[in-house]
Scaffold this active site. Structure first.
Site, PDB file in Angstrom:
ATOM      1  N   HIS A  34       4.304  92.530  44.951  1.00 54.75           N
ATOM      2  CA  HIS A  34       4.572  92.327  46.538  1.00 54.75           C
ATOM      3  C   HIS A  34       5.311  93.810  46.560  1.00 54.75           C
ATOM      4  CE1 HIS A  34       7.459  92.555  50.472  1.00 54.75           C
ATOM      5  NE2 HIS A  34       6.745  91.221  50.313  1.00 54.75           N
ATOM      6  N   ASP A  56      10.890  89.268  39.416  1.00 55.32           N
ATOM      7  CA  ASP A  56      11.142  89.216  40.795  1.00 55.32           C
ATOM      8  C   ASP A  56      11.110  87.592  41.478  1.00 55.32           C
ATOM      9  OD1 ASP A  56      11.245  88.692  43.829  1.00 55.32           O
ATOM     10  OD2 ASP A  56       9.023  89.862  44.080  1.00 55.32           O
ATOM     11  N   GLN A  78       9.993  83.993  45.290  1.00 57.64           N
ATOM     12  CA  GLN A  78       9.212  82.642  45.734  1.00 57.64           C
ATOM     13  C   GLN A  78       9.557  81.658  44.019  1.00 57.64           C
ATOM     14  OE1 GLN A  78       7.404  82.728  48.125  1.00 57.64           O
ATOM     15  NE2 GLN A  78       7.348  84.253  48.384  1.00 57.64           N
ATOM     16  N   LYS A 119      14.804  82.601  51.589  1.00 56.40           N
ATOM     17  CA  LYS A 119      13.819  81.483  51.162  1.00 56.40           C
ATOM     18  C   LYS A 119      14.323  80.343  50.281  1.00 56.40           C
ATOM     19  CE  LYS A 119      10.867  85.725  50.421  1.00 56.40           C
ATOM     20  NZ  LYS A 119      10.046  85.944  51.944  1.00 56.40           N
ATOM     21  N   CYS A 165       2.051  90.945  52.608  1.00 59.48           N
ATOM     22  CA  CYS A 165       2.963  92.544  51.897  1.00 59.48           C
ATOM     23  C   CYS A 165       2.257  92.402  50.703  1.00 59.48           C
ATOM     24  CB  CYS A 165       4.507  91.898  51.560  1.00 59.48           C
ATOM     25  SG  CYS A 165       5.053  93.323  53.839  1.00 59.48           S
TER      26      CYS A 165
END
Length: 407
Positions: free
Chosen positions: A124, A201, A204, A227, A365
């Protein structure tokens, strides 16, 4: 999965009763943000009705109530990701904040001219741009792990990129565009052979996969509350104690200090050293309610259910003439990016919206990733715990309708 009560779960999310253009809402944009259960919505009202006060600095009753509630979240996050210590949990405004904090503070302390930072081709922008900025500032070099046509990392290429000049590896656990679940444990292990720390990261991953930062041996792990069915404006940076102690503060202000004199300031202990200013108190407190909700349903139950839906959706979409799925890795989370031959993703998205189906269109993104596949963007359907096979059927019918109008 008889024990997974989808009707009860859907009843907890009032927005799912919405209609769009006279059609029942089919919300498949969960990769951008998830909807909120009543437990979180009610907790927000409860905070402003009964607890509203600034945290950490007040001796009065309301301040202590708000502070206790805010710190309960830190405790729950520690257990949710199995961190070793509560003071390794830094509250942020989201994933982007966490990555920028690490790139700035770690970079200031450890990165110099000639050093290298490794990211992947599927990152991202939030996990590209901060490292680019650091490399420009420090005259360091950004290296990129390539990916296969299926959307899997080239691990042999990754091994060849590792050397004594590398100062950080920063990779996504799950691709927000491809759904690829990366072998982060192996990525971390290989980096550690060179003494290189790794930032994961987890934006997700945190709502789909059980995360154990100690088992992964991650040095840094970042994610966002919105999220994972929580409020916007709150996130978490987990950092190993040793790194957080060595890094300078990110911002100066209230709460991150122990003692201020014009000659010198003594910084606060962890985690407050990295938490300058008044935080998003309401969101911080109510993130705990989102964690409780996920734990109540059971992350393993959610994961199994979403995997079942992903398989169903993948088969259904593959049966539609002219569909090309982008991202077909073996290990995959509940995201499907696709193109309808001859149609621009934006046009497909507009028609789906008219039919009540909410998807994301564009580059998500991840512009370098789109260049890798030589495409302008994709239509992305991202699945959450409250989606159903009936909704997937509606998506497929809507795509067929779009095809009949556009092609």
């Amino acid at each position: 999965m008889t024990h997974y009560d989808i009707h009860s779960i859907r009843a907890d999310f009032p927005i799912l009763k919405t209609t769009v253009n006279g059609k029942p809402l089919v919300y498949l944009d969960n990769g951008a943000t998830t909807q909120k259960p009543l437990a979180v919505i009610n907790a927000i009202t409860d905070y402003y009705t009964l607890k509203n006060s600034n945290v950490h600095r007040g001796v009065h009753h309301l301040s202590q109530v708000a502070t206790d509630a805010y710190e309960i979240t830190r405790k729950k996050v520690k257990h949710y990701i199995n961190a070793a210590h509560e003071h390794e949990i830094v509250m942020t405004s989201g994933t982007t904040h966490g990555i920028n904090l690490v790139s700035s503070c770690y970079g200031k302390q450890f990165v110099k001219a000639g050093d290298e930072i490794i990211i992947s081709a599927m990152e991202h922008h939030s996990n590209i741009v901060p490292w680019q900025m650091l490399c420009e500032e420090r005259n360091a070099t950004l290296k990129v792990i390539p990916i296969s046509d299926d959307g899997e990392l080239d691990m042999s290429a990754y091994r060849s990129l590792l050397n004594d000049r590398v100062k950080m590896v920063a990779v996504t656990y799950v691709s927000n565009t491809l759904g690829t679940i990366n072998p982060v444990k192996e990525i971390i292990k290989l980096a550690h052979e060179y003494g290189v720390p790794v930032l994961i990261d987890g934006a997700q991953a945190i709502q789909h996969i059980a995360v154990d930062v100690q088992a992964l041996d991650a040095d840094f792990f970042v994610f966002s509350g919105h999220k994972m069915y929580g409020p916007t404006g709150v996130g978490v940076l987990y950092g190993k104690e040793k790194w957080l102690e060595l890094m300078p503060p990110y911002q100066g202000g209230g709460d991150m200090i122990k003692e201020v004199k014009f000659e010198k300031t003594i910084y606060n202990e962890l985690p407050f050293k990295f938490e300058a200013g008044t935080p998003n108190i309401e969101a911080g407190i109510c993130l705990a309610n989102a964690i409780d909700y996920i734990n109540e349903v059971g992350l393993n139950n959610i994961s199994l259910y979403e995997t079942e839906l992903l398989k169903y959706a993948t088969k259904a979409l593959n049966d539609v003439e002219g569909i090309r799925i982008i991202g077909t890795s073996q290990e995959k989370s509940s995201v499907i990016s696709f193109l309808l031959d001859g149609a621009h993703p934006y046009d497909v998205g507009v028609i789906l919206d008219k039919l009540g189906v909410a998807v994301r269109t564009g580059h998500h993104c991840t512009q370098p990733l789109m260049e890798r596949f030589a495409i302008p963007g994709t239509v992305r359907a991202s699945i959450a715990m409250y989606n159903t096979k009936e909704e997937i059927d509606t998506l497929v019918l809507a795509i067929k309708k779009a095809a009949s109008m556009l092609l």
